[in-house]
Design an enzyme around this catalytic site. Sequence first.
Site, PDB file in Angstrom:
ATOM      1  CB  ILE A  20      38.525   1.604 -40.543  1.00  0.00           C
ATOM      2  CG1 ILE A  20      37.852   2.789 -41.188  1.00  0.00           C
ATOM      3  CG2 ILE A  20      37.811   0.978 -39.361  1.00  0.00           C
ATOM      4  CD1 ILE A  20      36.567   3.270 -40.763  1.00  0.00           C
ATOM      5  N   PRO A  21      41.484   0.854 -38.626  1.00  0.00           N
ATOM      6  CG  PRO A  21      42.266   1.431 -36.509  1.00  0.00           C
ATOM      7  CD  PRO A  21      41.312   1.861 -37.586  1.00  0.00           C
ATOM      8  CB  CYS A  22      40.205  -4.153 -39.539  1.00  0.00           C
ATOM      9  SG  CYS A  22      40.943  -4.106 -41.171  1.00  0.00           S
ATOM     10  CG  HIS A  23      46.254  -3.008 -38.742  1.00  0.00           C
ATOM     11  ND1 HIS A  23      45.620  -1.973 -39.407  1.00  0.00           N
ATOM     12  CD2 HIS A  23      47.168  -2.432 -37.928  1.00  0.00           C
ATOM     13  CE1 HIS A  23      46.148  -0.822 -39.009  1.00  0.00           C
ATOM     14  NE2 HIS A  23      47.085  -1.071 -38.107  1.00  0.00           N
TER      15      HIS A  23
END
Length: 167
Positions: free
Chosen positions: A131-134
């Site tokens: 889950i690409p929170c970056h």
Amino acid sequence: MIYYTQIKTPIGNLGLVRDDDSLLRVYLPNENISEQILQKIYPNENIHENKSGFENVINQFTEYFDGKRKHFTIKTKMKISLFYKKVITEVAKVPYGETTSYSQIAKKLNNPRAARAVGSANARNPLPIIIPCHRIVANNGKLGGYGGGIKMKKYLLKFEKENLNTH
């Protein structure tokens, strides 16, 4: 039963935690993972270090860090609040190699004043990278925070931009 293992990646060792059928958590290299820590999180479970059962997850991370995978297809399970789940669902929609802001996510949730709450939910993302929170940045274009540190966030964003057009 809870299983865990670690894998080597270009950003350091990632810790992986699963139950019998789903990935539960990804630990970034700066986070500690051990049987004692996991026993506190999952007090009623037997905890075992075992690479078996992680093959699909390891293959997908390998493909991601080889620039070949843009989206993960891993069965996951998250025990988080409904609001956090809504945030994480929106975060998961941010395309590979792109960014959006905390306030844009808040607007998509019809709660334009919730940018800080979006940041808090993002900070508690149990499945970073998957889950690409970056990919979530501040409205002014600054990077904001990241559980793995700003250096790692910069690396991941640069890596994705460089691999955007690879297969």
